[in-house]
Design an enzyme around this catalytic site. Structure first.
Site, PDB file in Angstrom:
ATOM      1  N   GLY A  82      -0.697   7.996  -0.179  1.00 52.37           N
ATOM      2  CA  GLY A  82       0.263   7.540  -1.184  1.00 52.37           C
ATOM      3  C   GLY A  82      -0.188   6.222  -1.791  1.00 52.37           C
ATOM      4  N   ASP A  84       1.625   2.292  -3.544  1.00 50.07           N
ATOM      5  CA  ASP A  84       2.804   1.515  -3.941  1.00 50.07           C
ATOM      6  C   ASP A  84       2.859   1.368  -5.459  1.00 50.07           C
ATOM      7  OD1 ASP A  84       3.828   0.910  -1.268  1.00 50.07           O
ATOM      8  OD2 ASP A  84       1.900  -0.079  -1.051  1.00 50.07           O
ATOM      9  N   GLY A  97       2.946  -0.141   3.939  1.00 52.76           N
ATOM     10  CA  GLY A  97       3.146   0.245   5.347  1.00 52.76           C
ATOM     11  C   GLY A  97       2.187  -0.463   6.291  1.00 52.76           C
ATOM     12  N   GLU A 103      -6.799   2.520   5.868  1.00 49.50           N
ATOM     13  CA  GLU A 103      -6.748   3.405   4.686  1.00 49.50           C
ATOM     14  C   GLU A 103      -8.007   3.220   3.839  1.00 49.50           C
ATOM     15  OE1 GLU A 103      -1.882   3.589   4.172  1.00 49.50           O
ATOM     16  OE2 GLU A 103      -3.002   2.189   2.943  1.00 49.50           O
TER      17      GLU A 103
HETATM   18  C1  5RP Z   1       0.844   2.323   3.566  1.00 52.33           C
HETATM   19  C2  5RP Z   1       0.590   2.658   2.147  1.00 52.33           C
HETATM   20  C3  5RP Z   1       1.440   3.730   1.529  1.00 52.33           C
HETATM   21  O1  5RP Z   1       0.610   4.690   0.983  1.00 52.33           O
HETATM   22  C4  5RP Z   1       2.292   3.123   0.455  1.00 52.33           C
HETATM   23  O2  5RP Z   1       3.021   2.037   1.000  1.00 52.33           O
HETATM   24  C5  5RP Z   1       3.253   4.179  -0.138  1.00 52.33           C
HETATM   25  O3  5RP Z   1       4.208   4.488   0.802  1.00 52.33           O
HETATM   26  P1  5RP Z   1       5.336   5.585   0.561  1.00 52.33           P
HETATM   27  O4  5RP Z   1       4.646   6.908   0.525  1.00 52.33           O
HETATM   28  O5  5RP Z   1       6.228   5.437   1.774  1.00 52.33           O
HETATM   29  O6  5RP Z   1       6.040   5.274  -0.720  1.00 52.33           O
HETATM   30  O7  5RP Z   1      -0.248   2.118   1.488  1.00 52.33           O
HETATM   31  O8  5RP Z   1       0.082   1.231   4.001  1.00 52.33           O
END
Ligand code: 5RP
Length: 218
Positions: A82, A84, A97, A103
């Site tokens: 995913g 942000d 997250g 990642e």
């Molecule tokens: C975690 C990330 C996630 O991909 C990002 O925060 C998106 O999160 P969500 O799918 O809960 O909206 O980078 O480190």
């Protein structure tokens, strides 16, 4: 459709990019949790997964999907994660997250980065979402001062320790007109492990969930 339903639609669509008998790179977050649940429905067709966080590993294992150490895997066809924020140039802010470093490592190995997101994540310019920076704990104050020199307002993410034992500074009010340059400049600060700009290695494909379902945008 709710935001969560849009995330789920994008996650399910990503199954179309999974080849049989491969190891799948898996990101972290609520959108990816939907993807892991969907992946479980085809688990007998895949060899397993490489995971970007303890949280995702737990969910994969709970579904009976084998999780491989990245060091034992020579190549990955796809990495699904995913974001942000994501621009039309496929640069992203990630790390909401706190899993940004792992990642970025798994994304570096993968041939294709497939970003799955709901439509609210698509932006013209990165930076409304504060930029996460993973920092070695003893360097926290020094790195914060250096980030102020770059024009940002760093905020210590209280109570969060990353899977790598480090801390997170969330940097507000950055002007991110050149994400590749800023990614390089922040990573050059001593004590920074990495930052949540994914511009040097952005996404290759974006699957966006919206009120009509999910579409492959690029
Ligand atoms: C975690 C990330 C996630 O991909 C990002 O925060 C998106 O999160 P969500 O799918 O809960 O909206 O980078 O480190």
């Amino acid at each position: 459709m709710t935001q969560d339903e849009m995330k789920k639609a994008a996650a399910i669509k990503a199954l179309e990019f999974i080849e049989n008998d491969t190891i799948v790179g898996v990101g972290t977050g609520s959108t990816v949790n939907h993807f892991i649940d969907a992946l479980a429905t085809i688990k007998h067709n895949i060899t397993g997964a490489v995971s970007s966080s303890e949280e995702s590993s737990k969910r994969l294992i709970a579904h009976g999907i084998e999780v491989f150490d990245l060091n034992s895997v020579d190549n990955l066809d796809v990495y699904i994660d995913g974001a942000d924020e994501i621009t039309k140039h496929m640069s992203m802010i990630k790390g909401g997250g706190a899993a940004l470093t792992r990642e970025k490592i798994v994304a570096a190995v993968a041939k294709k980065f497939i970003c799955i997101a709901d439509s609210s994540k698509q932006v013209e310019l990165l930076g409304d979402f504060p930029l996460p920076v993973e920092v070695i704990p003893m360097a926290r104050s020094y790195v914060a001062r250096e980030l102020v020199k770059l024009g940002g307002d760093p905020v210590y993410r209280q109570g969060v320790i990353t899977d790598n034992g480090n801390v997170i500074l969330d940097v507000h009010n950055l002007s991110i007109v050149d994400p590749k340059a800023l990614e390089t400049n922040i990573n050059a600060i001593v004590g920074v492990v990495t930052n949540g700009l994914f511009a040097q290695r952005g996404a290759d494909i974006l699957i966006l969930g919206n009120k009509n379902g999910a579409q492959v945008v690029k």
